[in-house]
Motif scaffolding. Structure first.
Motif, PDB file in Angstrom:
ATOM      1  N   VAL A 184       0.857  -1.186   0.000  1.00  0.00           N
ATOM      2  CA  VAL A 184       0.000   0.000   0.000  1.00  0.00           C
ATOM      3  C   VAL A 184       0.894   1.238   0.000  1.00  0.00           C
ATOM      4  CG1 VAL A 184      -1.843   1.199   1.195  1.00  0.00           C
ATOM      5  CG2 VAL A 184      -1.708  -1.287   1.296  1.00  0.00           C
ATOM      6  N   VAL A 185       0.605   2.154  -0.921  1.00  0.00           N
ATOM      7  CA  VAL A 185       1.389   3.382  -0.991  1.00  0.00           C
ATOM      8  C   VAL A 185       0.458   4.593  -0.977  1.00  0.00           C
ATOM      9  CG1 VAL A 185       3.342   2.415  -2.243  1.00  0.00           C
ATOM     10  CG2 VAL A 185       1.391   3.275  -3.523  1.00  0.00           C
ATOM     11  N   GLU A 186       1.056   5.712  -0.594  1.00  0.00           N
ATOM     12  CA  GLU A 186       0.359   6.979  -0.705  1.00  0.00           C
ATOM     13  C   GLU A 186       0.875   7.642  -1.981  1.00  0.00           C
ATOM     14  OE1 GLU A 186      -0.687   8.669   3.715  1.00  0.00           O
ATOM     15  OE2 GLU A 186       1.103   9.368   2.705  1.00  0.00           O
ATOM     16  N   VAL A 187      -0.013   8.120  -2.820  1.00  0.00           N
ATOM     17  CA  VAL A 187       0.404   8.640  -4.115  1.00  0.00           C
ATOM     18  C   VAL A 187      -0.193  10.017  -4.352  1.00  0.00           C
ATOM     19  CG1 VAL A 187       0.429   8.213  -6.584  1.00  0.00           C
ATOM     20  CG2 VAL A 187       0.320   6.297  -5.020  1.00  0.00           C
ATOM     21  N   VAL A 188       0.642  10.913  -4.884  1.00  0.00           N
ATOM     22  CA  VAL A 188       0.122  12.177  -5.382  1.00  0.00           C
ATOM     23  C   VAL A 188       0.825  12.442  -6.723  1.00  0.00           C
ATOM     24  CG1 VAL A 188       1.751  13.568  -4.037  1.00  0.00           C
ATOM     25  CG2 VAL A 188      -0.370  14.585  -4.827  1.00  0.00           C
ATOM     26  N   SER A 189       0.080  12.922  -7.710  1.00  0.00           N
ATOM     27  CA  SER A 189       0.666  13.121  -9.045  1.00  0.00           C
ATOM     28  C   SER A 189       0.276  14.473  -9.618  1.00  0.00           C
ATOM     29  CB  SER A 189       0.166  12.028 -10.000  1.00  0.00           C
ATOM     30  OG  SER A 189       0.601  10.767  -9.559  1.00  0.00           O
ATOM     31  N   ALA A 190       1.120  14.937 -10.544  1.00  0.00           N
ATOM     32  CA  ALA A 190       0.826  16.206 -11.210  1.00  0.00           C
ATOM     33  C   ALA A 190       1.376  16.144 -12.636  1.00  0.00           C
ATOM     34  CB  ALA A 190       1.461  17.364 -10.450  1.00  0.00           C
ATOM     35  N   PRO A 191       0.699  16.794 -13.559  1.00  0.00           N
ATOM     36  CA  PRO A 191       1.191  16.769 -14.936  1.00  0.00           C
ATOM     37  C   PRO A 191       2.300  17.801 -15.124  1.00  0.00           C
ATOM     38  CG  PRO A 191      -0.850  18.012 -14.810  1.00  0.00           C
ATOM     39  CD  PRO A 191      -0.560  17.545 -13.424  1.00  0.00           C
ATOM     40  N   PHE A 192       3.195  17.555 -16.056  1.00  0.00           N
ATOM     41  CA  PHE A 192       4.186  18.571 -16.444  1.00  0.00           C
ATOM     42  C   PHE A 192       4.820  18.152 -17.771  1.00  0.00           C
ATOM     43  CE2 PHE A 192       8.793  17.655 -15.384  1.00  0.00           C
ATOM     44  CZ  PHE A 192       8.646  16.282 -15.307  1.00  0.00           C
ATOM     45  N   THR A 193       5.612  19.036 -18.288  1.00  0.00           N
ATOM     46  CA  THR A 193       6.213  18.746 -19.588  1.00  0.00           C
ATOM     47  C   THR A 193       7.639  18.278 -19.365  1.00  0.00           C
ATOM     48  OG1 THR A 193       4.879  20.509 -20.479  1.00  0.00           O
ATOM     49  CG2 THR A 193       6.645  19.678 -21.879  1.00  0.00           C
ATOM     50  N   TYR A 194       7.941  17.148 -19.932  1.00  0.00           N
ATOM     51  CA  TYR A 194       9.266  16.580 -19.764  1.00  0.00           C
ATOM     52  C   TYR A 194       9.855  16.371 -21.154  1.00  0.00           C
ATOM     53  CZ  TYR A 194      12.916  13.357 -18.189  1.00  0.00           C
ATOM     54  OH  TYR A 194      14.102  12.747 -17.939  1.00  0.00           O
ATOM     55  N   ARG A 195      10.899  17.121 -21.444  1.00  0.00           N
ATOM     56  CA  ARG A 195      11.555  17.060 -22.752  1.00  0.00           C
ATOM     57  C   ARG A 195      10.537  17.222 -23.882  1.00  0.00           C
ATOM     58  NH1 ARG A 195      15.943  12.427 -21.135  1.00  0.00           N
ATOM     59  NH2 ARG A 195      17.170  13.833 -19.857  1.00  0.00           N
ATOM     60  N   GLY A 196       9.699  18.187 -23.658  1.00  0.00           N
ATOM     61  CA  GLY A 196       8.751  18.540 -24.702  1.00  0.00           C
ATOM     62  C   GLY A 196       7.548  17.628 -24.816  1.00  0.00           C
ATOM     63  N   LYS A 197       7.492  16.681 -23.916  1.00  0.00           N
ATOM     64  CA  LYS A 197       6.353  15.765 -24.013  1.00  0.00           C
ATOM     65  C   LYS A 197       5.480  15.892 -22.771  1.00  0.00           C
ATOM     66  CE  LYS A 197       8.544  12.211 -26.807  1.00  0.00           C
ATOM     67  NZ  LYS A 197       9.236  10.925 -26.693  1.00  0.00           N
TER      68      LYS A 197
END
Lengths: 147, 653
Positions: free
Chosen positions: B259-272
């Motif tokens: 079991v993990v706690e997760v938080v995520s966010a979008p961003f641009t990585y090397r133009g993608k």
């Protein structure tokens, strides 16, 4: 034969007629000159010794044979009163009783009884106890001078 | 030269030609002027370009000497152009690079061509003051008729270096931050891991990030969470929004779920389009929570199933009570207890004591000792409880935890036992008194019977007939026997009543004493008594003597031949087993039970004398010593009597 003219005075404190009779029989067989007086209870015994009541005319006994289980005032009380009375305490008291209880035996000696004899069941033994007791106290040992 | 005739004409011709030429040359002159002007302009432009170029420009001849420099070169290297003119350009190069530089120049000279600036060559310039600075250099051949020169354009890249290094440092700093973060940080792009720190790799069950990078993220998503994760990704990619922290189950590389706690966010990585994810392994926390829950459940069970009433009160009010408290305080539901003042349940006589106890506990933070208190049930009835209390902190509150053991029944039982004991003692005493009095008082009339029968016999023996003598004999015999029985009964009653305290008793001595009392009987019967070494026991020595005496006396009595008696003792566990073995007539097993009872004779009086109380006395003595007595026998095979005496105190050692 005894040189003394006067008979030995013995007081028997006893309520049982059988024992009185047996004691009389025993003394009758004795060679000693004994006058046996009998009282039936403790109060009377003390009257006798103090020459009170109906016993104003009695002689002071030289030996007391005392039964323990008596009506009214019992033998232990009589013993206690005699032995705490300066005028009477020198009279030898032989407790003669059917009780073989240790408490009775030790109590009597503590009250200064001079001897404690248990009444035997056998006739011959009983007679023997009386004759040997009287022989001892009246013949063998020397008693204090009278009066 | 030419002739005259010809010459005149020729001259004219020539003059015309010349005029023609002049007219031709006039525009050429203008053109030349224009050229010259243009040249001058170009030269001026070159000069100013050269002079004011932001890079240092040096012209170096084949002898590697500086022929010309611009202002920027003066400024950059700290030399004046006069100082530099004609000097070998080595003075502008740090000494440690000279060798390398010479080689390079030699190579370059052999085939000169334009070489543009490139960074990363790690070139350095040297100022007049000896200080160095990083440079980029472009080289180009520049020939004139006199010499072939090299044009060297030098750019001070210190600032670039500084910026670059700062950038590198900053990157390193962030890289470390990410790497050393206690949480897992990973970046996915197009459904694959493109970056992960070590922690993230470990969480996913990989040994190092490279093992994780390139793998599909979906292989780690637990089936139960597939939909949720998909939805979160949609939110991030379509709405370009971060998604909040959730607890999620993942499957590690080795297949184990955690079991993990997760938080995520979008961003641009090397133009993608990518998402970055922070993860925290909370398996241990889950386990701890589980353990805590289990522990709580366990204690709850203990509290609930306790036979004692357990309650917690704070500020004088009950805030917790276990279910046992219901029956203890005679209520149907906890609501009738919870929230009520504690003193509602304490008998008025004990409220002051309770208050003192609570004060002391709160002050000393120590449990209060066990006391007996009177409590009130809801219906007003009372009960006695044994109480122990201790101060504690419960949900941040100062509280008192109290255990109450309803001892009303114990008290009643205790009281009852006390009464029973007293009763028993009284009854025992009465019985003993009865036995004593009976035997004592019975003796008197009996004695009369005996003595006067004997008296009768003595005085009238010859005056009565034979029958009468026999009758008298029976009276005497009966009365004598009865008298003997009374004596025995008296003795029997004395064992418990008049027994002495136990002392260390040497059984060898006790036996010797018993034998001495039996001298006559032994001589008459020729009995032989032998014994092994006997132990010391804790006992009433005179009763032990009596015990041996009775048993040996029996052995002598119930014997047809010459009695042989053997006494021994054996230790077994915490007791001694004594045995008295004889070669007597033996006893049939059916009589064993009756043997030890009061007056339990098994032989007719004609055969063997005795009242039958000897063994009853033995039994009572043995039992008073905490032991047992029994017999093993067969008719005509002799008997062995056994008795035990417990080993206590010092004998044990």
């Amino acid at each position: 034969m005894n040189e003394r003219q006067k008979p030995f005075e013995i007081l028997l404190v006893e309520d049982d007629p059988g024992d009185i009779l047996l004691t009389r029989e025993a003394i009758k067989e004795s060679t000693l000159n004994i006058n046996l007086s009998v009282v039936n209870d403790g109060a009377e015994a003390l009257d006798f010794l103090h020459q009170q009541g109906k016993h104003t005319n009695t002689l002071r006994p030289q030996l007391i044979l005392l039964d323990l289980n008596l009506p009214e005032k019992d033998g232990r009380e009589v013993l206690s009163e005699i032995k705490s009375d300066n005028g009477l305490k020198q009279i030898p008291v032989v407790v003669l009783t059917a009780s073989s209880a240790e408490t009775d035996i030790s109590k009597c000696y503590k009250l200064h009884a001079n001897a404690y004899s248990i009444k035997p069941v056998n006739l011959d033994d009983f007679l023997s106890v009386i004759s040997r007791t009287t022989d001892y106290w009246l013949n063998l040992v020397t008693l204090p001078p009278g009066e | 030269m030419v002739n005259r005739e010809d010459s005149k004409e020729q001259l004219i011709l020539n003059l015309i030609k010349l005029r023609q030429r002049v007219s031709e040359l006039e525009p050429m002159e203008a053109e030349k002027k224009r050229y010259e002007r243009q040249y001058a302009e170009a030269n001026a432009m070159f000069e100013s370009l050269f002079e004011f170029a932001s890079d240092a420009i040096l012209l170096i001849n084949r002898a590697r000497c500086i022929t010309r420099v611009n202002a920027q070169a003066e400024k950059m290297f700290g030399y004046s152009r006069q100082e530099l003119a004609g000097k070998p350009h080595d003075i502008l190069i740090p000494k440690r690079f000279l060798e390398r530089h010479k080689e390079e120049m030699k190579d370059y000279m052999s085939s000169p061509r334009v070489r543009l600036m490139k960074s990363g060559a790690e070139l350095y310039g040297r100022r007049k003051d000896g200080s160095e600075f990083p440079v980029d250099i472009s080289l180009g051949p520049l020939s004139n008729e006199k010499d072939s020169l090299i044009l060297s354009v030098v750019r001070d890249i210190s600032e670039y270096y500084r910026q670059n290094e700062a950038l590198l440092e900053s990157e390193e700093r962030y890289r470390r931050l990410v790497e050393m973060a206690p949480d897992g940080i990973a970046i996915q792009s197009e459904g694959k891991f493109v970056f992960a720190n070590t922690k993230a790799a470990n969480i996913f069950g990989a040994e190092s990030p490279p093992q994780l990078v390139g793998k599909s993220i979906w292989q780690f998503v637990h089936p139960e969470y597939k939909e949720i994760v998909e939805k979160r990704f949609r939110t991030m990619t379509e709405e370009e929004k971060g998604v909040p922290l959730i607890e999620e189950k993942i499957i590690r590389l080795d297949g184990t779920p955690i079991v993990v706690e997760v938080v995520s966010a979008p961003f641009t990585y090397r133009g993608k389009v990518a998402t970055q994810t922070w993860l925290r392994d909370i398996t241990w926390r889950k386990q701890a929570e589980q353990a805590l829950q289990e522990s709580e459940e366990r204690y709850r069970q203990i509290a609930e199933n306790s036979p004692l009433s357990i309650s917690i009160h704070a500020g004088g009010k009950v805030i917790f009570a276990n279910s046992t408290s219901l029956s203890t305080f005679g209520v149907d539901s906890l609501e009738q207890i919870i929230g009520k003042p504690v003193f509602d349940f304490i008998h008025p006589d004990f409220r002051q004591i309770s208050l003192e106890r609570i004060k002391t506990m709160m002050a000393e933070k120590q449990p209060a000792p066990i006391i007996e208190e009177k409590f009130l049930r809801l219906d007003g009835t009372t009960f006695i409880g044994e109480t122990i209390s201790l101060p504690a902190t419960y949900r941040g509150q100062q509280v008192i935890i109290t255990w109450i053991h309803d001892i009303t029944r114990d008290k009643e039982a205790e009281e009852k036992l006390k009464w029973t004991m007293a009763d028993l003692e009284r009854s025992n005493r009465e019985l003993e008194q009865f036995a004593y009095a009976a035997s004592h008082d019975l003796r008197e009339p009996l004695r009369m019977m005996v003595t006067f029968s004997q008296f009768l016999e003595k005085r009238y023996k010859n005056k009565l007939d034979k029958d009468a003598n026999e009758f008298i004999g029976f009276i005497v015999d009966g009365a004598t026997r009865m008298s003997k029985m009374i004596d025995d009964l008296l003795e029997f009653s004395r064992i418990g009543r008049l027994g002495k305290p136990f002392t260390s008793t040497d059984c060898n001595k006790s036996l010797a004493e018993a034998v001495s009392y039996l001298k006559v009987a032994m001589e008459e019967s020729g009995a032989v008594v032998e014994h092994d070494a006997l132990p010391k026991v804790m006992g009433d020595s005179s009763q032990i003597v009596r015990l041996f005496q009775n048993l040996i006396s029996n052995a002598i009595k119930f014997c047809k031949e010459k009695p042989r008696i053997h006494i021994s003792a054996q230790r077994k566990g915490d007791e001694w087993i004594f045995s008295i073995k004889d070669n007597g007539i033996g006893i049939a097993p059916e009589h064993f039970g009756r043997l030890f009872s009061l007056f339990g004779r098994i032989h007719t009086r004609g055969d063997y004398q005795g009242t039958g109380i000897g063994l009853a006395i033995c039994k009572k003595i043995v039992e008073r010593h905490g032991g047992r007595i029994w017999v093993e026998s067969e008719p005509d095979r002799g008997s062995t009597f056994y008795f035990t005496i417990p080993i206590t105190g010092q004998e044990k050692i």
